[in-house]
Scaffold this motif. Structure first.
Motif, mmCIF file in Angstrom:
data_model
loop_
_atom_site.group_PDB
_atom_site.id
_atom_site.type_symbol
_atom_site.label_atom_id
_atom_site.label_comp_id
_atom_site.label_asym_id
_atom_site.label_seq_id
_atom_site.Cartn_x
_atom_site.Cartn_y
_atom_site.Cartn_z
ATOM 1 N N LEU A 1 0.805 -1.225 0.000
ATOM 2 C CA LEU A 1 0.000 0.000 0.000
ATOM 3 C C LEU A 1 0.839 1.277 0.000
ATOM 4 O O LEU A 1 0.471 2.251 -0.663
ATOM 5 C CB LEU A 1 -0.963 -0.005 1.188
ATOM 6 C CG LEU A 1 -2.248 -0.819 0.993
ATOM 7 C CD1 LEU A 1 -3.049 -0.877 2.272
ATOM 8 C CD2 LEU A 1 -3.099 -0.238 -0.143
ATOM 9 N N PRO A 2 1.981 1.336 0.709
ATOM 10 C CA PRO A 2 2.797 2.557 0.647
ATOM 11 C C PRO A 2 3.320 2.862 -0.757
ATOM 12 O O PRO A 2 3.700 4.001 -1.042
ATOM 13 C CB PRO A 2 3.955 2.253 1.612
ATOM 14 C CG PRO A 2 3.400 1.244 2.559
ATOM 15 C CD PRO A 2 2.493 0.397 1.735
ATOM 16 N N LEU A 3 3.317 1.860 -1.645
ATOM 17 C CA LEU A 3 3.801 2.071 -3.013
ATOM 18 C C LEU A 3 2.689 2.531 -3.950
ATOM 19 O O LEU A 3 2.956 2.831 -5.115
ATOM 20 C CB LEU A 3 4.405 0.767 -3.555
ATOM 21 C CG LEU A 3 5.523 0.136 -2.712
ATOM 22 C CD1 LEU A 3 5.979 -1.175 -3.343
ATOM 23 C CD2 LEU A 3 6.698 1.090 -2.567
ATOM 24 N N SER A 4 1.455 2.553 -3.437
ATOM 25 C CA SER A 4 0.298 2.886 -4.286
ATOM 26 C C SER A 4 -0.062 4.356 -4.119
ATOM 27 O O SER A 4 -1.037 4.707 -3.439
ATOM 28 C CB SER A 4 -0.887 1.990 -3.920
ATOM 29 O OG SER A 4 -0.541 0.631 -3.985
ATOM 30 N N ARG A 5 0.706 5.208 -4.745
ATOM 31 C CA ARG A 5 0.468 6.647 -4.635
ATOM 32 C C ARG A 5 0.009 7.223 -5.964
ATOM 33 O O ARG A 5 0.198 6.623 -7.013
ATOM 34 C CB ARG A 5 1.753 7.355 -4.184
ATOM 35 C CG ARG A 5 2.252 6.890 -2.817
ATOM 36 C CD ARG A 5 3.569 7.567 -2.469
ATOM 37 N NE ARG A 5 4.072 7.128 -1.179
ATOM 38 C CZ ARG A 5 5.246 7.503 -0.669
ATOM 39 N NH1 ARG A 5 6.030 8.338 -1.358
ATOM 40 N NH2 ARG A 5 5.633 7.062 0.511
ATOM 41 N N GLY A 6 -0.582 8.432 -5.902
ATOM 42 C CA GLY A 6 -0.974 9.130 -7.107
ATOM 43 C C GLY A 6 -2.180 8.558 -7.816
ATOM 44 O O GLY A 6 -2.364 8.783 -9.008
ATOM 45 N N LEU A 7 -3.037 7.793 -7.088
ATOM 46 C CA LEU A 7 -4.225 7.203 -7.694
ATOM 47 C C LEU A 7 -5.461 8.014 -7.319
ATOM 48 O O LEU A 7 -5.544 8.566 -6.224
ATOM 49 C CB LEU A 7 -4.392 5.753 -7.226
ATOM 50 C CG LEU A 7 -3.274 4.785 -7.628
ATOM 51 C CD1 LEU A 7 -3.427 3.470 -6.882
ATOM 52 C CD2 LEU A 7 -3.287 4.551 -9.132
ATOM 53 N N SER A 8 -6.423 8.062 -8.215
ATOM 54 C CA SER A 8 -7.666 8.777 -7.937
ATOM 55 C C SER A 8 -8.569 7.951 -7.029
ATOM 56 O O SER A 8 -8.401 6.734 -6.900
ATOM 57 C CB SER A 8 -8.393 9.084 -9.245
ATOM 58 O OG SER A 8 -8.889 7.885 -9.828
ATOM 59 N N GLY A 9 -9.547 8.625 -6.415
ATOM 60 C CA GLY A 9 -10.508 7.922 -5.581
ATOM 61 C C GLY A 9 -11.313 6.923 -6.376
ATOM 62 O O GLY A 9 -11.634 5.829 -5.885
ATOM 63 N N LEU B 1 -12.278 -2.978 -15.714
ATOM 64 C CA LEU B 1 -12.274 -1.867 -14.767
ATOM 65 C C LEU B 1 -10.890 -1.361 -14.388
ATOM 66 O O LEU B 1 -10.752 -0.237 -13.906
ATOM 67 C CB LEU B 1 -13.023 -2.270 -13.494
ATOM 68 C CG LEU B 1 -14.490 -2.667 -13.663
ATOM 69 C CD1 LEU B 1 -15.077 -3.110 -12.328
ATOM 70 C CD2 LEU B 1 -15.297 -1.519 -14.240
ATOM 71 N N LEU B 2 -9.862 -2.194 -14.579
ATOM 72 C CA LEU B 2 -8.544 -1.825 -14.057
ATOM 73 C C LEU B 2 -7.503 -1.612 -15.145
ATOM 74 O O LEU B 2 -6.301 -1.707 -14.883
ATOM 75 C CB LEU B 2 -8.052 -2.900 -13.076
ATOM 76 C CG LEU B 2 -8.965 -3.185 -11.882
ATOM 77 C CD1 LEU B 2 -8.320 -4.203 -10.947
ATOM 78 C CD2 LEU B 2 -9.300 -1.907 -11.128
ATOM 79 N N GLY B 3 -7.940 -1.352 -16.360
ATOM 80 C CA GLY B 3 -6.985 -1.101 -17.436
ATOM 81 C C GLY B 3 -6.133 0.121 -17.132
ATOM 82 O O GLY B 3 -6.646 1.187 -16.800
ATOM 83 N N GLY B 4 -4.828 -0.020 -17.222
ATOM 84 C CA GLY B 4 -3.921 1.089 -16.965
ATOM 85 C C GLY B 4 -3.543 1.287 -15.517
ATOM 86 O O GLY B 4 -2.695 2.118 -15.196
ATOM 87 N N VAL B 5 -4.153 0.537 -14.606
ATOM 88 C CA VAL B 5 -3.807 0.649 -13.187
ATOM 89 C C VAL B 5 -2.540 -0.155 -12.925
ATOM 90 O O VAL B 5 -2.427 -1.297 -13.364
ATOM 91 C CB VAL B 5 -4.961 0.135 -12.300
ATOM 92 C CG1 VAL B 5 -4.561 0.138 -10.837
ATOM 93 C CG2 VAL B 5 -6.209 0.965 -12.518
ATOM 94 N N PRO B 6 -1.547 0.387 -12.213
ATOM 95 C CA PRO B 6 -0.319 -0.359 -11.931
ATOM 96 C C PRO B 6 -0.600 -1.673 -11.213
ATOM 97 O O PRO B 6 -1.466 -1.751 -10.341
ATOM 98 C CB PRO B 6 0.476 0.600 -11.038
ATOM 99 C CG PRO B 6 -0.031 1.950 -11.387
ATOM 100 C CD PRO B 6 -1.488 1.775 -11.700
ATOM 101 N N ALA B 7 0.138 -2.715 -11.599
ATOM 102 C CA ALA B 7 -0.113 -4.053 -11.055
ATOM 103 C C ALA B 7 0.054 -4.098 -9.537
ATOM 104 O O ALA B 7 -0.740 -4.727 -8.828
ATOM 105 C CB ALA B 7 0.828 -5.062 -11.714
#
Length: 303
Positions: free
Chosen positions: A62-70, A176-182
């Motif tokens: 989770l600490p690596l999951s930054r810069g994502l929209s709500g 739903l998750l196209g383009g979201v970092p793995a």
């Protein structure tokens, strides 16, 4: 407003690297059923083990999951809920039938992907219908000719249910998750699963801190091999080989599960698992057969 971090340039495609990553992913994913069985042998209840497994992964990623929209986060949490449901069925099956049979039933997912897509309006190709037929006959053999340790109808149905839900998870991820970092997707999936299994373990009175080195070893192995190594390896294989070829390599997973279950747990598959499993794997391979290009039309594809 915080801008998302810049994404690195795509790495050059390397077939050998892709093959290595694909086999690594299949092998590490295949260990999950064995760890699930070993958890029971060391006195660790499944829901408690899963709560710790996914909790550890969520804390790390989770600490690596930054810069994502709500909106991105809500979609990832929703897809993670489907994955948690599939995991409940998978471990419910593990508690009743062999790890080998459970792994094979989970691999009905490609056939269920085709069926679910058909229900949503996508007309399947002939090869895809053939894949569904092979998978259905294989399922009938696994259930109709069970070995001595696979004669629990509820366990077999839970295994098939895991395949259905995993297919739904794959379709939801695609749409739903196209383009979201793995790693971000994995982190949010793990967060949902950790909350779900913590609640289930607490409700069943089994939530607690593992008390032995063997229990901690099983939990660490579940978090490391079929999660932290398998998931990034899978996405790396897709980057180098493409989704279709990577899926074909994925058919090694239930075979690895059968071999590991035999070597570690002493499981011996019955005739229904052998014959039905061969048909299920053939169906999974046929489901990835490429469509024929139409004359006079350019065919586009993703690597």
């Amino acid at each position: 407003m915080t801008l998302p971090p810049a994404r690195p340039a795509p790495a050059p495609v390397n077939v050998r690297t892709g093959l290595l990553l694909g086999v690594t992913s299949a092998l590490t994913f295949s260990t999950l059923g064995v760890w699930g069985k070993l958890a029971g042998q060391v006195g660790l209840e499944s829901f408690n083990a899963l709560a710790w497994r996914f909790g550890m992964v969520a804390l790390l990623l989770l600490p690596l999951s930054r810069g994502l929209s709500g909106a991105d986060r809500l979609r990832m949490l929703g897809v993670g809920t489907v994955y948690a449901a599939a995991t409940i069925c998978y471990f419910g099956a593990l508690g009743r039938v062999t790890a080998g049979a459970t792994g094979l039933l989970l691999y009905l997912a490609p056939a269920f992907v085709i069926l679910l897509a058909w229900l949503s309006g996508r007309t399947p190709r002939r090869t895809q219908l053939g894949a569904v037929t092979l998978g259905s006959v294989g399922l009938a053999l696994v259930i109709g000719l069970p070995g001595p340790a696979d004669r629990d109808p509820a366990g077999l149905l839970l295994g098939a249910g895991a395949g259905v839900l995993y297919a739904a998870y794959l379709l939801a991820s695609e749409r739903l998750l196209g383009g979201v970092p793995a790693l971000a997707s994995t982190a949010h999936m793990a967060l949902v699963a950790a909350l779900v299994f913590t609640a289930l373990a607490a409700g069943g009175g089994t939530l607690g801190v593992p008390g032995t080195a063997a229990q901690w070893g099983v939990i660490a192995a579940m978090a490391l091999l079929p999660t932290l190594i398998a998931v990034p390896a899978l996405y790396g294989a897709v980057r180098h080989l493409g989704a279709a070829r990577t899926s074909l390599l994925g058919t090694l997973e239930p075979l690895f599960t059968l071999m590991l279950a035999g070597a570690v747990l002493g499981e011996r598959p019955g005739p229904g698992v052998v014959l039905g499993g061969a048909l299920i794997l053939a169906g999974a391979a046929l489901a990835q057969w490429p469509a024929r290009s139409r004359p006079g039309r350019a065919v586009s594809g993703r690597r």
